[in-house]
Design an enzyme around this catalytic site. Structure first.
Site, short mmCIF file in Angstrom:
data_model
loop_
_atom_site.label_atom_id
_atom_site.label_comp_id
_atom_site.label_asym_id
_atom_site.label_seq_id
_atom_site.Cartn_x
_atom_site.Cartn_y
_atom_site.Cartn_z
N PHE A 156 0.70 -1.06 -0.15
CA PHE A 156 -0.06 -0.03 -0.01
C PHE A 156 0.93 1.22 0.11
O PHE A 156 0.32 2.50 0.60
CB PHE A 156 -0.89 0.16 1.08
CG PHE A 156 -1.78 -1.07 1.19
CD1 PHE A 156 -2.73 -1.49 0.17
CD2 PHE A 156 -1.90 -2.13 2.40
CE1 PHE A 156 -3.46 -2.47 0.22
CE2 PHE A 156 -2.65 -3.22 2.34
CZ PHE A 156 -3.59 -3.29 1.21
N ARG A 212 -7.91 0.09 -21.39
CA ARG A 212 -8.07 -1.38 -21.41
C ARG A 212 -7.65 -1.97 -20.20
O ARG A 212 -6.48 -1.78 -19.79
CB ARG A 212 -7.01 -1.65 -22.65
CG ARG A 212 -7.14 -3.21 -22.94
CD ARG A 212 -8.01 -3.21 -24.19
NE ARG A 212 -8.37 -4.63 -24.48
CZ ARG A 212 -7.64 -5.35 -25.14
NH1 ARG A 212 -6.50 -4.86 -26.17
NH2 ARG A 212 -8.03 -6.59 -25.51
N ILE A 213 -8.44 -2.95 -19.67
CA ILE A 213 -8.31 -3.68 -18.56
C ILE A 213 -7.60 -4.90 -18.93
O ILE A 213 -8.14 -5.80 -19.63
CB ILE A 213 -9.37 -3.95 -17.62
CG1 ILE A 213 -10.09 -2.55 -17.25
CG2 ILE A 213 -9.16 -4.51 -16.39
CD1 ILE A 213 -8.98 -1.77 -16.52
N GLU A 272 -4.66 2.42 -7.46
CA GLU A 272 -5.00 3.13 -6.62
C GLU A 272 -6.45 3.90 -6.65
O GLU A 272 -7.14 4.33 -5.50
CB GLU A 272 -3.98 4.25 -6.51
CG GLU A 272 -2.72 3.45 -5.97
CD GLU A 272 -1.41 4.30 -6.14
OE1 GLU A 272 -0.93 4.86 -5.16
OE2 GLU A 272 -0.89 4.25 -7.03
MO1 MOS Z 1 1.35 3.25 -3.98
S1 MOS Z 1 1.06 4.71 -2.63
O1 MOS Z 1 2.33 4.11 -5.05
O2 MOS Z 1 1.98 1.75 -3.44
#
Ligand code: MOS
Length: 752
Positions: A250, A641-642, A718
């Site tokens: 994270f 695109r996923i 994110e």
């Molecule tokens: Mo993310 S805060 O760039 O791991």
């Protein structure tokens, strides 16, 4: 020689693909950093400062040193030389705490490492660390929660380079606000938050002469290599960093922390491998956290809701030592159309550990404030919040004066509103009920930057029909192993099960950080170029091998498709598998390298590149027992695109869960007496768990962004977190009538 019919292969890109590393993880075969064991390995446990401001005046280690099994107690006098590191061009060698451990006797934050016990076992090392007696000169720590900007100059040095505190401006924001017929002026507060990946930070350091190998739980092995090479005065090639599996990060594992040079310094002194695993408590102290922020937002609008002025002035907390920039204003200048705008920031030093990137750094707290203000303005104007956003949708990026590469936020709103049933919303507070519960509905928009880091990769085609793709990036649980295999498979026609993926090792071609949601977009061009080069090499060989069906043909007459080579003019019906051609030439493999350039940091971009999205949230409220629950979420993402929708949805769902935690649960609180994070454990630092998580309905729009790479893939790590908290607090207001502007929303806020 068998010439078989070419079977069309189904492209693995864009298909739900289970993680290739899944079986290894669930069966325990995957080795995380602290799983590696080496002969004669020793265990290190740091001694943590129990003050947050002051100096160490005496350190008594004699008793600890005498304990059976203890190899050493290291401190300032005996740890040996550790240099400082410095930022290098091209966003390299980033570190959020430049002061090497034990450089001085000054304590700047609670839990700062001041000594290190090393022993034959972890238990002995822990007992020895506990037996070290420390005397301090202590001063009152400053952990004040109200943030007023320190007297900083107009341009400040940050971890990422210099930043102007007047972050963005156009028109006359103050004048337009003063004369605006409708005004909103509110301040939004987000608390310090701590990353809590399941896997603890850990380092194992091994020296072989002047070569250092580090097993590290890292989101950026190449960056860590650069920093540690500087800290130990080594050429980069003398430092190898290995991070095969990471139990998430994270953001806390993006940049190196002080336990890493400590383990390396101890291993150097003792001539043995040293392992240092950071404890859960230390995770709240020494490996970064999301800065507390205080953000004043002023909106001026016409009576029909057209924005005429936007001012965003924010202050964030930073540590005494370092200068992480929490860029809350990153999205403000382009999220909405507004002729007059001003974004400024200030910083407030506190006696806390270094602040750092946490999932959606900057924008997550920033968009919480901006989207909350937009929701409040809609309420004030009695306009539907979706309508208010549509009314203020920009045609271009008004801050840079350039077009967006691909912006489909309005389509997100339409689809989200439709899937959620938003048209059935009645705007009055407490007006919607179901099964005896009061419902609250809220929404918010969101965005996240799209860009590429530089990346290199290699692709091999092998004589047994397998392929190998290698890149020194990491898989932090997001699915990068699988993405790399999908990309290699797409280009080479080798089925996924026959693609070997190597990552997480600086011995491989230099790859991108697993950060900024940029890893996938960054590796696409590098892997594709590497595969093209391997194929070109194969075609050359096919024309030179005696007896090859393509002998003496010009390579340009040949084509490669689905893992097979054929003469263009003859068509794919007469094709030969590549492994056949390699065996014929007595070659184990052909390989190719590929490289792609960074787009991040481009001073003159032609396009503004971002992903966009929105969240629609329902909460249920029982005033009788003050029980608030998030009961339903619809999220729509315009993220290009996923490549792997299965892993992609998983990222967005996980981020929304984190957003529920941000809105309702998470905060790190510092003791005003000793400056310690009080709730430094998983019982007291409350995160959203399964019982808090409702059905989360995730939709992806499919607008490939060809500015990013040939697949049109952006990033999705994110963006799912941005906007969630604002949507939830809006739903809370709709249900309860209470506007909470300081996260997390607490039950006591809602008791009338
Ligand atoms: Mo993310 S805060 O760039 O791991």
């Amino acid at each position: 020689m068998p010439i078989t019919q070419n079977t069309p292969i189904v492209s693995p890109v864009g298909r739900d693909t289970p993680r290739l590393d899944g079986p290894r993880k669930v069966s325990g075969l995957a080795q995380y950093t602290s799983d590696f064991r080496f002969p004669a390995m020793l265990y290190a446990v740091p001694v943590e400062a129990t003050i947050a401001n002051g100096r160490v005046v005496k350190l008594e280690a004699a008793a600890a040193e005498k304990m059976p099994g203890v190899r050493a107690i290291f401190h300032r006098e005996n740890i040996g030389k550790i240099f400082r590191s410095v930022l290098e061009p091209g966003f390299e060698s980033v570190c959020e705490e430049r002061r090497p451990p034990f450089e001085d006797d000054v304590v700047r934050y609670y839990g700062q490492y001041i000594a290190l016990a090393v022993a034959d076992t972890f238990e002995t090392a822990k007992a020895a660390a506990d037996a070290v007696r420390v005397t301090y000169v202590k001063e009152k720590p400053n952990v004040e929660t109200d943030l007023k900007a320190d007297p900083d100059p107009a341009v400040v040095a940050t971890t990422f380079g210099p930043y102007e505190r007047l972050e963005s401006h156009r028109g006359d924001a103050e004048g337009a606000f003063a004369s605006a017929p409708v005004k909103l002026d509110q301040t939004y507060v987000t608390p310090a938050e701590t990353h809590n990946p399941l896997e603890l930070h850990a380092t194992t350091a091994i020296w072989d002469g002047s070569t250092l190998t580090l097993y590290e739980s890292s989101q950026g092995v190449v960056n860590l290599q650069g920093v540690l090479a500087q800290m130990f005065g080594l050429p980069k090639e003398n430092v190898r960093v290995i991070s095969k599996f990471v139990g998430s990060g994270f953001g806390s594992k993006l940049w190196p922390w002080t336990q890493c040079p400590l383990a390396a310094a101890a291993a150097r002194k003792l001539g043995k491998p040293v392992k240092l695993v950071v404890s859960r408590k230390m995770m709240f102290q020494t490996v970064g956290h999301r800065a507390r922020t205080q953000q004043r937002v002023r909106l001026g609008a016409t009576p029909v809701g057209k924005l005429v002025s936007l001012q965003h002035d924010y202050v964030y907390e930073r540590s005494m030592l370092e200068a992480h920039h929490e860029d809350c204003g990153e999205a403000t200048p382009f999220q909405y159309s507004v002729p007059n705008l001003r974004v400024t920031f200030g910083r407030a030093r506190r006696n806390v550990g270094a602040t750092t990137d946490m999932r959606g750094p900057g924008r997550t707290p920033g968009l919480y404030a901006i989207e909350s203000a937009m929701n409040e303005l809609a309420d004030q104007l009695k306009i539907d919040p979706v309508k208010l956003r549509i009314l203020n949708e920009p045609k271009i990026d008004e801050s840079l004066g350039i077009p967006f590469s691909s912006r489909h936020l309005l389509e997100c709103f339409h689809l989200g509103a439709n899937k959620f049933g938003w048209s059935r919303r009645s705007p009055e507070v407490g007006s919607m009920k179901r099964d005896g519960l009061t419902l609250g509905w809220g929404m918010a928009g969101c965005s996240w930057v799209a860009a590429r880091f530089s990346a290199e990769a290699s692709v091999e085609l092998r004589d047994d029909g397998t392929a190998r793709v290698a890149c020194a990036t990491q898989d932090i649980g997001t699915g990068t192993y699988t993405i790399l295999a999908q990309l290699a498979s797409q280009k080479t026609g080798v089925p996924l099960a026959k693609v070997e993926v190597a990552l997480g090792d600086t011995a491989l071609p230099a790859g991108p950080l697993s950060g900024g949601s940029m890893a996938t977009a960054s590796v696409v061009p590098a892997v594709f170029a590497a595969a093209d080069n391997a194929i070109a090499s194969l075609l050359g060989i096919a024309t030179m091998t005696p007896g090859s069906p393509f002998e003496n043909r010009p390579p340009k007459d040949l084509a490669f498709d689905g893992g097979r080579v054929f003469v263009k003019a003859d068509g794919a019906a007469k094709s030969v598998p590549f492994d056949n051609l390699l065996r014929r030439a007595n070659l184990r493999l052909v390989s190719g390298s590929g490289k792609s350039e960074a787009t991040i940091g481009n001073p003159k971009p032609k396009f503004s590149t971002h992903s966009f999205g929105c969240h629609f949230v329902e909460v249920t409220w029982q005033p009788e027992i003050a029980r608030l629950r998030v009961s339903r979420v619809v999220t729509v993402m315009d993220a290009g695109r996923i490549i792997n929708p299965l892993a992609g949805r998983n990222q967005i769902v996980g981020a929304v869960v984190m957003g529920i935690g941000m809105a309702l649960l998470e905060h790190t609180t510092y003791d005003p007496q000793n400056g310690a994070p009080i709730n430094s454990n998983l019982a007291d630092y409350v995160v959203a768990v399964n019982a808090d998580v409702p059905p989360i309905d995730v939709h992806f729009l499919d607008f490939p962004d060809k500015e990013m790479n040939e697949l049109g893939a952006r990033g999705i790590g994110e963006i799912g977190l941005t906007g969630v908290a604002a949507a939830i607090t809006e739903a809370v207001h709709h249900a309860t009538g209470v506007r909470v502007r300081e996260l997390p929303v607490k039950i006591e806020n809602l008791l009338a």
